[in-house]
Design a protein around this motif. Structure first.
Motif, PDB file in Angstrom:
ATOM      1  N   LEU A 230       0.841  -1.205   0.000  1.00 18.17           N
ATOM      2  CA  LEU A 230       0.000   0.000   0.000  1.00 18.17           C
ATOM      3  C   LEU A 230       0.874   1.252   0.000  1.00 18.17           C
ATOM      4  O   LEU A 230       0.599   2.217  -0.727  1.00 18.17           O
ATOM      5  CB  LEU A 230      -0.953   0.000   1.196  1.00 18.17           C
ATOM      6  N   ALA A 231       1.943   1.240   0.779  1.00 18.03           N
ATOM      7  CA  ALA A 231       2.858   2.384   0.809  1.00 18.03           C
ATOM      8  C   ALA A 231       3.486   2.606  -0.565  1.00 18.03           C
ATOM      9  O   ALA A 231       3.622   3.753  -1.019  1.00 18.03           O
ATOM     10  CB  ALA A 231       3.932   2.174   1.873  1.00 18.03           C
TER      11      ALA A 231
ATOM     12  N   LEU B 115       0.892   4.150  -2.850  1.00 20.51           N
ATOM     13  CA  LEU B 115       0.722   5.566  -2.508  1.00 20.51           C
ATOM     14  C   LEU B 115       1.891   6.382  -3.047  1.00 20.51           C
ATOM     15  O   LEU B 115       1.698   7.451  -3.633  1.00 20.51           O
ATOM     16  CB  LEU B 115       0.614   5.748  -0.996  1.00 20.51           C
TER      17      LEU B 115
ATOM     18  N   GLY C 150       1.765   6.813  -6.835  1.00 23.05           N
ATOM     19  CA  GLY C 150       0.559   7.458  -7.351  1.00 23.05           C
ATOM     20  C   GLY C 150      -0.552   6.542  -7.820  1.00 23.05           C
ATOM     21  O   GLY C 150      -1.592   7.014  -8.276  1.00 23.05           O
TER      22      GLY C 150
ATOM     23  N   ILE D 271      -2.360   4.799  -5.923  1.00 26.38           N
ATOM     24  CA  ILE D 271      -3.401   5.112  -4.952  1.00 26.38           C
ATOM     25  C   ILE D 271      -3.143   6.550  -4.527  1.00 26.38           C
ATOM     26  O   ILE D 271      -2.010   6.924  -4.233  1.00 26.38           O
ATOM     27  CB  ILE D 271      -3.333   4.199  -3.702  1.00 26.38           C
ATOM     28  N   ARG D 272      -4.193   7.365  -4.525  1.00 19.29           N
ATOM     29  CA  ARG D 272      -4.021   8.762  -4.131  1.00 19.29           C
ATOM     30  C   ARG D 272      -3.986   8.940  -2.628  1.00 19.29           C
ATOM     31  O   ARG D 272      -3.216   9.728  -2.113  1.00 19.29           O
ATOM     32  CB  ARG D 272      -5.172   9.597  -4.692  1.00 19.29           C
ATOM     33  N   ARG D 273      -4.884   8.250  -1.931  1.00 15.23           N
ATOM     34  CA  ARG D 273      -4.929   8.394  -0.483  1.00 15.23           C
ATOM     35  C   ARG D 273      -5.714   7.250   0.124  1.00 15.23           C
ATOM     36  O   ARG D 273      -6.465   6.563  -0.557  1.00 15.23           O
ATOM     37  CB  ARG D 273      -5.542   9.717  -0.062  1.00 15.23           C
ATOM     38  N   ILE D 274      -5.514   7.076   1.419  1.00 13.11           N
ATOM     39  CA  ILE D 274      -6.298   6.139   2.208  1.00 13.11           C
ATOM     40  C   ILE D 274      -6.896   6.971   3.325  1.00 13.11           C
ATOM     41  O   ILE D 274      -6.160   7.635   4.060  1.00 13.11           O
ATOM     42  CB  ILE D 274      -5.430   4.999   2.781  1.00 13.11           C
TER      43      ILE D 274
END
Length: 182
Positions: free
Chosen positions: A62-63, A66, A69, A71-74
């Motif tokens: 996940l890191a 992130l 890019g 994933i934009r945010r959690i």
């Protein structure tokens, strides 16, 4: 649960994992989390157990997503209506383009503004280029918050706001991010 990062049918999820296996693991993590994290004290442990990998591997992947890019945010997405905020107003502002970034940063930092962003104008009908969402228990309370924003802009950026309005929500929309198929 294996602690070596092994993924059933994918091979080892260790440092030597090839790009295709990493991509498949990342896809599986997205599928497992796209509907939301489990509401438990250790949600990543639950996701890891479902996927048959170590919790650290889920966190690392996940890191990585992130960082690059994918994933934009959690973050949490509250249902404002369920927690008593039924007056949801999008304040819209016609702000001088020369200072819009500074104004937006200042307005967006207010604790009662949930999101603030710049959008293009659509003249002559839509002069607004700055949007700031406020949530309150009543329409009157939301309008008071918008007045606070107006006072802040007038005090810290005199003369840069030419017009403003507030658009109130008439219902709640389901908030979801991008979904990929199984």
């Amino acid at each position: 649960m294996p602690d070596d990062g092994a993924v059933a049918g994918v091979g080892m999820a260790g440092p030597g994992m090839d790009e295709a296996a990493l991509a498949e693991l990342d896809r599986r993590i997205v599928l497992a989390t796209q509907g939301g994290l489990p509401l438990v004290p250790h949600p990543y442990a639950v996701v890891a157990e479902r996927l048959g990998v170590a919790e650290a591997r889920v966190r690392d992947r996940l890191a990585a997503m992130l960082a690059d890019g994918r994933i934009r945010r959690i973050g949490a997405v509250p249902n404002h209506y369920a927690i008593g905020y039924t007056a949801n107003g999008m304040s819209v502002w016609d702000v001088d383009d020369a200072v819009i970034h500074a104004v937006g940063e200042r307005v967006g930092a207010l604790d009662f503004v949930t999101h603030c962003y710049r959008r293009p104008r659509h003249l002559p009908d839509w002069p607004y280029n700055l949007f700031a969402m406020v949530h309150a228990a009543s329409r009157e309370a939301a309008l008071e918050r918008v007045e606070e924003i107006a006072a802040l802009i007038a005090a810290e950026f005199p003369g840069v706001c030419r017009a403003r309005d507030v658009l109130f929500s008439s219902g709640i929309l389901k908030k979801t991010g991008l979904r990929i198929g199984g």
